[in-house]
Design an enzyme around this catalytic site. Sequence first.
Site, PDB file in Angstrom:
ATOM      1  N   VAL A 160     -12.474  -5.529   0.867  1.00  0.00           N
ATOM      2  CA  VAL A 160     -11.942  -4.200   1.136  1.00  0.00           C
ATOM      3  C   VAL A 160     -11.089  -4.277   2.389  1.00  0.00           C
ATOM      4  CG1 VAL A 160     -12.566  -1.835   1.785  1.00  0.00           C
ATOM      5  CG2 VAL A 160     -13.903  -3.039   0.049  1.00  0.00           C
ATOM      6  N   THR A 170       0.891  -1.160   0.000  1.00  0.00           N
ATOM      7  CA  THR A 170       0.000   0.000   0.000  1.00  0.00           C
ATOM      8  C   THR A 170       0.918   1.194   0.000  1.00  0.00           C
ATOM      9  OG1 THR A 170      -1.618  -1.146   1.382  1.00  0.00           O
ATOM     10  CG2 THR A 170      -1.706   1.237   1.438  1.00  0.00           C
ATOM     11  N   GLY A 192      -0.014  -3.560   5.261  1.00  0.00           N
ATOM     12  CA  GLY A 192       0.043  -4.956   5.686  1.00  0.00           C
ATOM     13  C   GLY A 192      -1.354  -5.547   5.715  1.00  0.00           C
ATOM     14  N   ASP A 198      -8.048  -2.162   5.028  1.00  0.00           N
ATOM     15  CA  ASP A 198      -8.026  -1.017   5.948  1.00  0.00           C
ATOM     16  C   ASP A 198      -7.801   0.319   5.238  1.00  0.00           C
ATOM     17  OD1 ASP A 198      -5.438  -1.919   5.200  1.00  0.00           O
ATOM     18  OD2 ASP A 198      -4.535  -0.862   6.888  1.00  0.00           O
TER      19      ASP A 198
HETATM   20  N1  ASP Z   1      -3.250  -2.911   3.822  1.00  0.00           N
HETATM   21  C1  ASP Z   1      -3.586  -3.352   2.505  1.00  0.00           C
HETATM   22  C2  ASP Z   1      -4.854  -4.119   2.542  1.00  0.00           C
HETATM   23  O1  ASP Z   1      -5.104  -4.843   3.499  1.00  0.00           O
HETATM   24  C3  ASP Z   1      -2.565  -4.181   1.802  1.00  0.00           C
HETATM   25  C4  ASP Z   1      -1.123  -4.051   2.186  1.00  0.00           C
HETATM   26  O2  ASP Z   1      -0.686  -3.027   2.674  1.00  0.00           O
HETATM   27  O3  ASP Z   1      -0.374  -5.042   2.007  1.00  0.00           O
HETATM   28  O4  ASP Z   1      -5.569  -4.058   1.571  1.00  0.00           O
END
Ligand code: ASP
Length: 327
Positions: free
Chosen positions: A205, A176, A228, A207
């Site tokens: 969806v 992200t 994450g 965070d």
């Molecule tokens: N936080 C993002 C989500 O859960 C993905 C990521 O940062 O890896 O969609």
Amino acid sequence: MTTPMLVASRNAAVGFDEGMRLLREGASALDAASAVVRIVEDNPEDHTVGYGGLPNLLGDVELDAMVMDGRTLKAGAVAALKGFRNPVLVARKVMEELPHVLLAGEGAARFAREMGFEEAELLTDEARRIWQERLTASDVPEDVARYYNHMRRFARDLARDPEQAAKDAGSGVMGTVVVLARDAQGNIAVATSTSGWAWKYPGRVGDTPIPGAGGYADNRYGAAACTGRGEMAMRAATARSVVLYMKMGLPLWNAAREATIDLYALDDEFANVLTLYAMDAHGGHVGFSNQPGRTYVFQTAEMDAPEERPCTFVDADGKAHIRSQDM
Ligand code: ASP
């Protein structure tokens, strides 16, 4: 006058020149944070955000993004948006043009069209190739039961050997872009954007577009944002927690540690990486993670280039470590 600054996930560094230029010219934190995120969205080499992002299970690129203005506590967001390359700009319009915070799916696309955003094909040849390779490697599951097992296997591999699991999963499966900005007036803003987890269940969806989970900004105390496994940040309201802990009197470092400790209370067989990026109202900044080896970038208006810093790793016992050898 305060010193403008940017604090962000590492992949945002490509947009720092532009973000800093804007801040130095007196632009608002909101404009600067959105501009940095937009550059990352347009970067086809980043397979975790915007154009070139990796698709969901069915090969559709679905995007989530948010902006939050710490001056007014207004927020705007879009979720599961298909067919527009800059969801962060659409999120900003949601904040400015509607009495709502979050639009999803078809409604978000309709609104983007109404606001004059151009429709675009987001799946690049490279992202399609990666997706198809994963399909033929047949570990991309096409039904719910296999999807569940696939995610559980990934979580177990990650718990056993985080570095190897990330390699096995392929590049850009997770990621992200999050940007926290502070302008010369001392206003703080957050902008976030993601294509979510690659091969995610359609409509999932995370965070990133949820104020309080993937990002939060409040001029009075500071701001935070997460990357994450979004499900963890949603369940623990991680970004808001950091800011609330500061409101309750904890210094930034302790507030971020406390919010990371909260992640270990989540009963989660898919438990995974969650990294948070935070700044306080005085220009302090930190990165924290429940996994070792993570980093973040920051730059103040006095610096010529962004600097990369290790995130503090908090283990399951709540002990904080900085593992500089992981840099
Ligand atoms: N936080 C993002 C989500 O859960 C993905 C990521 O940062 O890896 O969609």
